[in-house]
Design an enzyme around this catalytic site. Structure first.
Site, PDB file in Angstrom:
ATOM      1  N   ASN A 196       0.862  -1.176   0.000  1.00 40.05           N
ATOM      2  CA  ASN A 196       0.000   0.000   0.000  1.00 40.05           C
ATOM      3  C   ASN A 196       0.903   1.232   0.000  1.00 40.05           C
ATOM      4  O   ASN A 196       1.474   1.579   1.032  1.00 40.05           O
ATOM      5  CB  ASN A 196      -0.899  -0.035   1.251  1.00 40.05           C
ATOM      6  N   TRP A 197       1.025   1.856  -1.161  1.00 42.84           N
ATOM      7  CA  TRP A 197       1.964   2.989  -1.276  1.00 42.84           C
ATOM      8  C   TRP A 197       1.398   4.272  -0.683  1.00 42.84           C
ATOM      9  O   TRP A 197       2.110   5.277  -0.621  1.00 42.84           O
ATOM     10  CB  TRP A 197       2.330   3.217  -2.743  1.00 42.84           C
ATOM     11  N   LYS A 198       0.121   4.279  -0.339  1.00 44.80           N
ATOM     12  CA  LYS A 198      -0.513   5.497   0.210  1.00 44.80           C
ATOM     13  C   LYS A 198      -0.248   6.679  -0.738  1.00 44.80           C
ATOM     14  O   LYS A 198      -0.343   6.506  -1.946  1.00 44.80           O
ATOM     15  CB  LYS A 198      -0.031   5.738   1.636  1.00 44.80           C
TER      16      LYS A 198
ATOM     17  N   HIS B 166      -9.789   1.153   4.690  1.00 45.35           N
ATOM     18  CA  HIS B 166      -8.475   1.286   5.335  1.00 45.35           C
ATOM     19  C   HIS B 166      -8.609   2.250   6.517  1.00 45.35           C
ATOM     20  O   HIS B 166      -9.394   3.187   6.469  1.00 45.35           O
ATOM     21  CB  HIS B 166      -7.449   1.820   4.327  1.00 45.35           C
TER      22      HIS B 166
ATOM     23  N   GLU C  59      -6.003  -5.032  10.378  1.00 47.10           N
ATOM     24  CA  GLU C  59      -4.987  -4.000  10.599  1.00 47.10           C
ATOM     25  C   GLU C  59      -5.341  -3.207  11.856  1.00 47.10           C
ATOM     26  O   GLU C  59      -6.114  -2.236  11.791  1.00 47.10           O
ATOM     27  CB  GLU C  59      -4.946  -3.041   9.407  1.00 47.10           C
TER      28      GLU C  59
ATOM     29  N   GLY D  35       1.852   2.246  10.882  1.00 52.10           N
ATOM     30  CA  GLY D  35       2.807   3.347  10.792  1.00 52.10           C
ATOM     31  C   GLY D  35       3.445   3.724  12.116  1.00 52.10           C
ATOM     32  O   GLY D  35       4.056   4.782  12.234  1.00 52.10           O
TER      33      GLY D  35
ATOM     34  N   SER E 138       2.783  -2.107  10.559  1.00 52.66           N
ATOM     35  CA  SER E 138       4.226  -2.118  10.868  1.00 52.66           C
ATOM     36  C   SER E 138       4.917  -3.430  10.521  1.00 52.66           C
ATOM     37  O   SER E 138       5.825  -3.859  11.232  1.00 52.66           O
ATOM     38  CB  SER E 138       4.459  -1.736  12.333  1.00 52.66           C
TER      39      SER E 138
ATOM     40  N   GLY F 111       2.614  -0.945   4.388  1.00 51.97           N
ATOM     41  CA  GLY F 111       2.697   0.442   3.934  1.00 51.97           C
ATOM     42  C   GLY F 111       4.148   0.864   3.789  1.00 51.97           C
ATOM     43  O   GLY F 111       4.796   0.621   2.770  1.00 51.97           O
ATOM     44  N   GLY F 112       4.681   1.485   4.844  1.00 59.99           N
ATOM     45  CA  GLY F 112       6.024   2.075   4.815  1.00 59.99           C
ATOM     46  C   GLY F 112       7.092   1.164   4.228  1.00 59.99           C
ATOM     47  O   GLY F 112       7.912   1.604   3.403  1.00 59.99           O
TER      48      GLY F 112
END
Ligand code: PGA
Length: 249
Positions: free
Chosen positions: A9-11, A96, A168, A174, A210, A231-232
């Site tokens: 998920n590149w956001k 999300h 999630e 994050g 995370s 994500g990150g």
């Protein structure tokens, strides 16, 4: 054979040129592996670039991070499920935690979006999870069940077969603080039970929050996890390439 799904998920990162450059690096070391899929959720403006770049690659798929529930019309600034599909998306993230908590999306909104995604023959990835306050108050199961019920409660078993669920916990997204494999597995079992009771035979349940190169192996050793939503740690193509090979070599 165990099937695993790795979702990036590149956001709000990586425009079309950056997405193509990212995939060039990623593809240089990507080897399709039986039973493993890698799905990319770029921002809407990069969906087409990603879909085009990966179209001949086994095991890869592009999706959209969000859609509006109407198929078309005067909804300035929104994209719809059919438009996402036209750009090459095959899946859509629904509910999300950033949509729910930053943009105030309600349970009813997630239901409308999920419905629109199924109508467009795309795969919904429904995200559910509790906040820290809810977890500390012992409400995890109640919150997750409420979110499942709202989005999926009126779906027939045939439609549920097409849904992927991502657990999630909001406090893990994050923050660098992931759920333990044991805690994640507890919630996954509850989600699986809820889906099984409604006739979904082989639901796919991912964990997100995370996940990174360091903790992925330990998390994926837990058989309740059918994959991870990241994500990150998905933003660096080399690190992501290594993460999707976790325990495959
Ligand atoms: P994170 O995000 O991996 O950066 O915690 C996960 C997500 O929001 O899907």
């Amino acid at each position: 054979m165990r099937r695993l799904l790795f979702v990036a998920n590149w956001k709000t990162h990586l425009g079309p040129d950056e997405a193509r450059a990212y995939l060039k690096t990623f593809l240089a070391q990507y080897r399709p592996t039986e039973g493993r899929e890698v799905w990319f959720f770029p921002p809407a403006v990069s969906v087409e670039a990603v879909a085009q770049t990966i179209r001949h690659q086994a095991g890869l798929l592009a999706g959209a991070q969000n859609v509006y529930w109407e198929p078309k019309g005067a909804f300035t600034g929104e994209i719809s499920a059919p438009l996402a599909a036209a750009a090459g998306a095959r899946a859509v993230l629904i509910g999300h935690s950033e949509r729910r908590h930053v943009f105030g999306e309600s349970d009813a909104d997630t239901e409308r979006k999920l419905s629109a995604v199924l109508d467009a023959k795309l795969v919904p990835v429904l995200c559910v999870g509790e906040t820290l306050a809810e977890r500390e108050a012992g409400q995890t199961l109640g919150v997750v069940t409420r979110q499942l019920e709202a989005a999926l409660g009126r779906r027939q078993p045939a439609a549920l077969q097409h849904v992927t669920v991502a657990y999630e916990p909001v406090w893990a997204i994050g923050t660098g603080k992931n759920a333990t494999p044991h805690d994640a597995a507890d919630v996954h079992r509850d989600i699986r039970r809820w889906l099984a009771a409604r006739g979904a035979k082989t639901p796919r349940i991912l964990y997100g929050g995370s996940v990174n190169l360091k903790n992925a192996a330990e998390l994926l050793a837990e058989r309740e996890l059918d994959g991870v939503l990241v994500g990150g740690a998905s933003l660096d193509p080399e690190a992501w390439g290594a993460l999707v090979r976790t325990a495959a070599d």
